[in-house]
Design an enzyme around this catalytic site. Structure first.
Site, PDB file in Angstrom:
ATOM      1  N   ARG A  61      21.328 -33.473  11.567  1.00  0.00           N
ATOM      2  CA  ARG A  61      22.028 -34.759  11.386  1.00  0.00           C
ATOM      3  C   ARG A  61      21.058 -35.897  11.084  1.00  0.00           C
ATOM      4  O   ARG A  61      21.435 -36.880  10.451  1.00  0.00           O
ATOM      5  CB  ARG A  61      22.902 -35.075  12.613  1.00  0.00           C
ATOM      6  N   GLU A  98      17.340 -28.474  29.828  1.00  0.00           N
ATOM      7  CA  GLU A  98      17.862 -28.365  31.189  1.00  0.00           C
ATOM      8  C   GLU A  98      17.699 -26.920  31.682  1.00  0.00           C
ATOM      9  O   GLU A  98      17.229 -26.680  32.782  1.00  0.00           O
ATOM     10  CB  GLU A  98      19.330 -28.785  31.202  1.00  0.00           C
TER      11      GLU A  98
END
Lengths: 176, 176
Positions: A61, A98
């Protein structure tokens, strides 16, 4: 400067790509010609008047406004991509997620020593990807003039990882 | 019109992404500011003066010139992506590869009925991806004004699949 109109063109999608994440969908801004132009002009305004040799866009993007910025700044465009997608010799940087580790790559000959660089991505979340992209650019000898994002999830404090740079974002969210 | 200089900025990488394929690496053109600008001006010249509502860029290398074209044409930008990457409701088209099937998606609300559309991708090979992208645009009610590519591998005859459209390419290879 953020206009309400621009942030209203961002669509929130709950539970994408996984449960519990509220995804900021910028394709609704991209498809709106006034939204695309308006957001681009603001991003360009952050860097206008500075000399830039290369705009680095982070896959995928970040390629959209990154390419438009390269055009307007009369700079070259350099992609930073996920591993295995660039065909020639690359530099690689791992970063911690994470749960686990990911990496980004850049062609080792994409940036020349001393190049003035603007790095652009659509979204600043925890900042891990951008921190890795910065390391790639600096390993290659580039000088990072600015880092810009369309959207910043300020509550994730990604900016803390990038504190030595000039970091700009157009639309900032203080909570999900 | 193809200048020799532009094609000289494309790098050929043997055996990428797999043995026997000679990959045309356009990142060497992108990083060169004169190459980027020169190629873009030629691509823009193909469509200059036509009214375009949306430029569709095919993931992910098609995003670069696609976004620049959208900006210059005062159009919106719409991504066509691999399955699972677009967050909202999508239209999907399968296409046949040498060994197997792949697919592309577009948000179902990305194109409005009657929109005049330019579709851009970096490379025309067998034409399967672009044929699928055309179906997505037409399913949504868009009218395809032109399809443009930076590179055409003419020996793969992808153009045959797109014969009802105005197909343009900047740099054409008659053999590997």
């Amino acid at each position: 400067m953020v206009t309400t109109d621009l942030s209203q063109l961002i669509r929130s999608i709950p539970d994408f790509p996984k449960k519990g994440i509220v995804f900021k969908d910028i394709t609704t801004l991209w498809k709106d010609k006034d939204g695309l132009k308006g957001a681009f002009n603001e991003l360009y305004g952050f860097i206008e008047g500075k000399h830039i040799d290369k705009v680095v866009g982070v896959e995928s993007r970040g390629f959209v406004f990154g390419a438009m910025l390269a055009d307007r700044l009369n700079a070259g465009f350099v992609p930073v991509r996920k591993p295995g997608k660039l065909p020639a010799m690359t530099l690689k940087e791992n970063y911690v997620l994470e749960y686990g580790v990911d990496a980004v790559e850049m062609h080792e000959d994409a940036i020349e020593k001393g190049d003035k660089v603007l790095i652009h991505d659509d979204l600043l979340a925890t900042g891990g990807t951008m921190e890795a992209a910065c390391k790639l650019v600096e390993k290659a000898g580039g000088e990072i003039v600015q880092i810009s994002f369309l959207i910043e999830l300020a509550f994730l404090k990604g900016r803390d990882k990038l504190s030595k740079y000039d970091v700009r974002s157009l639309i900032s969210y203080d909570s999900e």
